[in-house]
Design a protein around this motif. Structure first.
Motif, PDB file in Angstrom:
ATOM      1  N   THR A 118      34.885  53.885  -0.545  1.00  0.00           N
ATOM      2  CA  THR A 118      36.202  53.369  -0.932  1.00  0.00           C
ATOM      3  C   THR A 118      37.328  54.311  -0.507  1.00  0.00           C
ATOM      4  O   THR A 118      38.497  54.030  -0.734  1.00  0.00           O
ATOM      5  CB  THR A 118      36.273  53.149  -2.456  1.00  0.00           C
ATOM      6  OG1 THR A 118      35.940  54.376  -3.121  1.00  0.00           O
ATOM      7  CG2 THR A 118      35.287  52.072  -2.892  1.00  0.00           C
ATOM      8  N   LYS A 119      36.953  55.416   0.109  1.00  0.00           N
ATOM      9  CA  LYS A 119      37.951  56.344   0.647  1.00  0.00           C
ATOM     10  C   LYS A 119      38.338  55.904   2.052  1.00  0.00           C
ATOM     11  O   LYS A 119      37.488  55.495   2.836  1.00  0.00           O
ATOM     12  CB  LYS A 119      37.363  57.762   0.681  1.00  0.00           C
ATOM     13  CG  LYS A 119      38.332  58.839   1.122  1.00  0.00           C
ATOM     14  CD  LYS A 119      37.653  60.206   1.040  1.00  0.00           C
ATOM     15  CE  LYS A 119      38.612  61.317   1.446  1.00  0.00           C
ATOM     16  NZ  LYS A 119      37.979  62.658   1.337  1.00  0.00           N
ATOM     17  N   LEU A 141      40.762  52.242  -6.205  1.00  0.00           N
ATOM     18  CA  LEU A 141      40.086  52.210  -7.503  1.00  0.00           C
ATOM     19  C   LEU A 141      39.853  50.788  -7.996  1.00  0.00           C
ATOM     20  O   LEU A 141      38.840  50.506  -8.630  1.00  0.00           O
ATOM     21  CB  LEU A 141      40.909  52.987  -8.531  1.00  0.00           C
ATOM     22  CG  LEU A 141      41.198  54.464  -8.198  1.00  0.00           C
ATOM     23  CD1 LEU A 141      42.083  55.093  -9.260  1.00  0.00           C
ATOM     24  CD2 LEU A 141      39.895  55.242  -8.070  1.00  0.00           C
ATOM     25  N   SER A 142      40.821  49.892  -7.713  1.00  0.00           N
ATOM     26  CA  SER A 142      40.666  48.496  -8.145  1.00  0.00           C
ATOM     27  C   SER A 142      41.609  47.601  -7.345  1.00  0.00           C
ATOM     28  O   SER A 142      42.596  48.066  -6.766  1.00  0.00           O
ATOM     29  CB  SER A 142      40.956  48.348  -9.642  1.00  0.00           C
ATOM     30  OG  SER A 142      42.329  48.601  -9.907  1.00  0.00           O
ATOM     31  N   GLU A 147      37.422  46.535 -10.553  1.00  0.00           N
ATOM     32  CA  GLU A 147      37.014  47.847 -10.048  1.00  0.00           C
ATOM     33  C   GLU A 147      36.312  47.736  -8.693  1.00  0.00           C
ATOM     34  O   GLU A 147      35.537  46.817  -8.441  1.00  0.00           O
ATOM     35  CB  GLU A 147      36.079  48.506 -11.060  1.00  0.00           C
ATOM     36  CG  GLU A 147      35.718  49.950 -10.726  1.00  0.00           C
ATOM     37  CD  GLU A 147      34.822  50.571 -11.779  1.00  0.00           C
ATOM     38  OE1 GLU A 147      34.487  51.763 -11.641  1.00  0.00           O
ATOM     39  OE2 GLU A 147      34.437  49.855 -12.738  1.00  0.00           O
ATOM     40  N   ARG A 149      33.773  49.828  -6.572  1.00  0.00           N
ATOM     41  CA  ARG A 149      32.851  50.967  -6.587  1.00  0.00           C
ATOM     42  C   ARG A 149      32.359  51.324  -5.192  1.00  0.00           C
ATOM     43  O   ARG A 149      31.902  52.432  -4.962  1.00  0.00           O
ATOM     44  CB  ARG A 149      31.663  50.656  -7.490  1.00  0.00           C
ATOM     45  CG  ARG A 149      32.050  50.451  -8.947  1.00  0.00           C
ATOM     46  CD  ARG A 149      30.823  50.220  -9.807  1.00  0.00           C
ATOM     47  NE  ARG A 149      31.161  50.087 -11.216  1.00  0.00           N
ATOM     48  CZ  ARG A 149      30.284  49.900 -12.187  1.00  0.00           C
ATOM     49  NH1 ARG A 149      28.989  49.818 -11.883  1.00  0.00           N
ATOM     50  NH2 ARG A 149      30.664  49.791 -13.438  1.00  0.00           N
ATOM     51  N   LYS A 169      45.241  49.449  -6.945  1.00  0.00           N
ATOM     52  CA  LYS A 169      45.329  50.733  -7.632  1.00  0.00           C
ATOM     53  C   LYS A 169      44.548  51.761  -6.818  1.00  0.00           C
ATOM     54  O   LYS A 169      43.410  51.518  -6.444  1.00  0.00           O
ATOM     55  CB  LYS A 169      44.735  50.616  -9.037  1.00  0.00           C
ATOM     56  CG  LYS A 169      44.867  51.862  -9.895  1.00  0.00           C
ATOM     57  CD  LYS A 169      44.273  51.613 -11.284  1.00  0.00           C
ATOM     58  CE  LYS A 169      44.386  52.829 -12.175  1.00  0.00           C
ATOM     59  NZ  LYS A 169      43.777  52.584 -13.503  1.00  0.00           N
ATOM     60  N   TYR A 170      45.179  52.884  -6.500  1.00  0.00           N
ATOM     61  CA  TYR A 170      44.539  53.880  -5.632  1.00  0.00           C
ATOM     62  C   TYR A 170      44.785  55.292  -6.147  1.00  0.00           C
ATOM     63  O   TYR A 170      45.685  55.528  -6.974  1.00  0.00           O
ATOM     64  CB  TYR A 170      45.061  53.747  -4.194  1.00  0.00           C
ATOM     65  CG  TYR A 170      46.504  54.161  -4.025  1.00  0.00           C
ATOM     66  CD1 TYR A 170      46.838  55.435  -3.566  1.00  0.00           C
ATOM     67  CD2 TYR A 170      47.551  53.289  -4.330  1.00  0.00           C
ATOM     68  CE1 TYR A 170      48.159  55.828  -3.417  1.00  0.00           C
ATOM     69  CE2 TYR A 170      48.866  53.660  -4.184  1.00  0.00           C
ATOM     70  CZ  TYR A 170      49.172  54.928  -3.725  1.00  0.00           C
ATOM     71  OH  TYR A 170      50.487  55.320  -3.582  1.00  0.00           O
ATOM     72  N   LYS A 171      43.974  56.211  -5.644  1.00  0.00           N
ATOM     73  CA  LYS A 171      44.097  57.618  -6.016  1.00  0.00           C
ATOM     74  C   LYS A 171      44.390  58.436  -4.770  1.00  0.00           C
ATOM     75  O   LYS A 171      43.715  58.298  -3.750  1.00  0.00           O
ATOM     76  CB  LYS A 171      42.794  58.104  -6.664  1.00  0.00           C
ATOM     77  CG  LYS A 171      42.830  59.556  -7.123  1.00  0.00           C
ATOM     78  CD  LYS A 171      41.499  59.930  -7.786  1.00  0.00           C
ATOM     79  CE  LYS A 171      41.516  61.376  -8.256  1.00  0.00           C
ATOM     80  NZ  LYS A 171      40.230  61.759  -8.890  1.00  0.00           N
ATOM     81  N   VAL A 176      47.371  58.961  -9.363  1.00  0.00           N
ATOM     82  CA  VAL A 176      46.967  57.550  -9.353  1.00  0.00           C
ATOM     83  C   VAL A 176      48.212  56.673  -9.355  1.00  0.00           C
ATOM     84  O   VAL A 176      49.140  56.898 -10.141  1.00  0.00           O
ATOM     85  CB  VAL A 176      46.078  57.214 -10.565  1.00  0.00           C
ATOM     86  CG1 VAL A 176      45.746  55.718 -10.591  1.00  0.00           C
ATOM     87  CG2 VAL A 176      44.790  58.032 -10.526  1.00  0.00           C
ATOM     88  N   THR A 178      49.865  52.457  -7.986  1.00  0.00           N
ATOM     89  CA  THR A 178      49.562  51.058  -7.647  1.00  0.00           C
ATOM     90  C   THR A 178      50.581  50.536  -6.640  1.00  0.00           C
ATOM     91  O   THR A 178      51.775  50.821  -6.767  1.00  0.00           O
ATOM     92  CB  THR A 178      49.596  50.174  -8.909  1.00  0.00           C
ATOM     93  OG1 THR A 178      48.638  50.663  -9.864  1.00  0.00           O
ATOM     94  CG2 THR A 178      49.256  48.727  -8.570  1.00  0.00           C
TER      95      THR A 178
END
Length: 336
Positions: A118-119, A141-142, A147, A149, A169-171, A176, A178
């Motif tokens: 997911t990166k 993240l979602s 979510e 994964r 939604k990301y990190k 974090v 959106t």
């Protein structure tokens, strides 16, 4: 050298397919006359246990010659005398092991090249993701509150909610956030313009990815075939069909690019042959399976073996005609 690689690839796929038929026929006690890899003039043969094992000149097919397969036979161990279950398993085993071979070959491919995460490995310029401010190394993240994964979740959710605005939604490092964006529709699939980073040397993830890719590729192949026979494809899309010449060229190109590419392409070709053989077309395994299912519905009443043999012969001629046509198109493409 690349031609030799292509012959080895075809040989492996054909061998595995025919081995599936052979092992289940032998397990059922069917009288087997010959196990052949290739068609046409014989190059090598050896007899053992009453069975002739041979390699023939044209590496584009093979067969397991069983007593009573296409004709009536008084041999109590002929194919036609065996139970419906044994005959079904013997026929089904060929395509099935081709599909299994695809999964087995994809596991080391994804172990060495890695499995998508997911990166983000890259964000495509001027894409919806780039316009929204997403960058390389961000982690999703979602999507719309669901979510993510693994990378396959991203594609699934983007296509699920593609017609509406996506809330992602990301990190980024320890932060974090959106963003909202609208996916692009390309050929019926929704894309946001991201490429995943890959995690290498992850055996469990490699096994899972092998099954996921086999399933997704199977769906794509069957959808393509359905659209082809129902006339939903454009002429250009139908021209993408390749015969033996086209496939040899693809294998040769893969051999030039590296061993892993050859393994990957071998897996996809094996899957293709497995699925194609399950189609209910005369002369293919799928037709024989269909006949066995109808026999079961008729309470064990068989079709005359001679009539079924004639039908399979007509189907084989039609398939050879199609192969010649596609091969002609391949040669024209090569020359142009």
């Amino acid at each position: 050298m690349n031609i030799i690689v292509a012959i080895l690839v075809f040989g492996l796929i054909i061998f595995v397919h025919e081995l599936g038929h052979f092992l289940l026929a032998k397990r059922a006690g069917v009288t087997i006359h010959e196990f052949s890899i290739g068609m046409g003039p014989q190059l090598f043969s050896k007899e053992s246990g009453g069975i002739k094992y041979s390699i023939r000149m044209i590496p584009l097919g093979g067969y397991v010659a069983m007593e009573g397969e296409d004709e009536e036979s008084n041999d109590p161990n002929s194919f036609g005398k065996k139970s419906l279950k044994d005959r079904f398993l013997t026929i089904f085993a060929g395509p099935f092991v081709n599909i299994v071979l695809c999964v087995i070959l994809l596991i080391p491919v994804f172990f060495f090249i890695g499995t998508p995460s997911t990166k983000f490995g890259a964000v495509i310029d001027k894409s919806p993701a780039a316009s929204a401010g997403l960058k390389k190394d961000d982690i999703i993240l979602s999507i719309n509150g669901q979510e993510t994964r693994e990378f396959n979740d991203i594609g699934r959710l983007v296509n699920k909610y593609g017609k509406e605005e996506l809330s992602i939604k990301y990190k980024r490092k320890d932060h974090v956030d959106t963003v909202k964006l609208k996916a692009q529709n390309q050929g019926g699939r929704y894309l946001v313009g991201i490429q995943p980073a890959y995690e290498k040397n992850q055996p469990i993830k490699a096994i899972k990815q092998a099954f996921v890719v086999t399933y997704d590729t199977s769906k794509t192949m069957l959808t393509f075939l359905w659209k082809l026979v129902t006339g939903q494809l454009s002429g250009k899309a139908a021209d993408a069909l390749s015969g033996p010449v086209g496939v040899v060229k693809m294998v040769s190109n893969a051999a030039t690019s590296g061993f892993i590419n050859v393994v990957y392409l071998t897996a996809i070709i094996s899957l293709n042959i497995g699925l194609m053989n399950l189609l209910p077309i005369p002369a293919l395994d799928g037709w024989r399976i269909l006949m066995l299912l109808i026999e079961g519905l008729r309470g064990g009443k068989k079709f005359p073996a001679k009539i079924e043999g004639y039908i399979n012969a007509v189907g084989l001629i039609a398939l050879l005609g199609l192969m010649l046509f596609v091969t002609y198109k391949d040669i024209i493409r090569l020359l142009s």
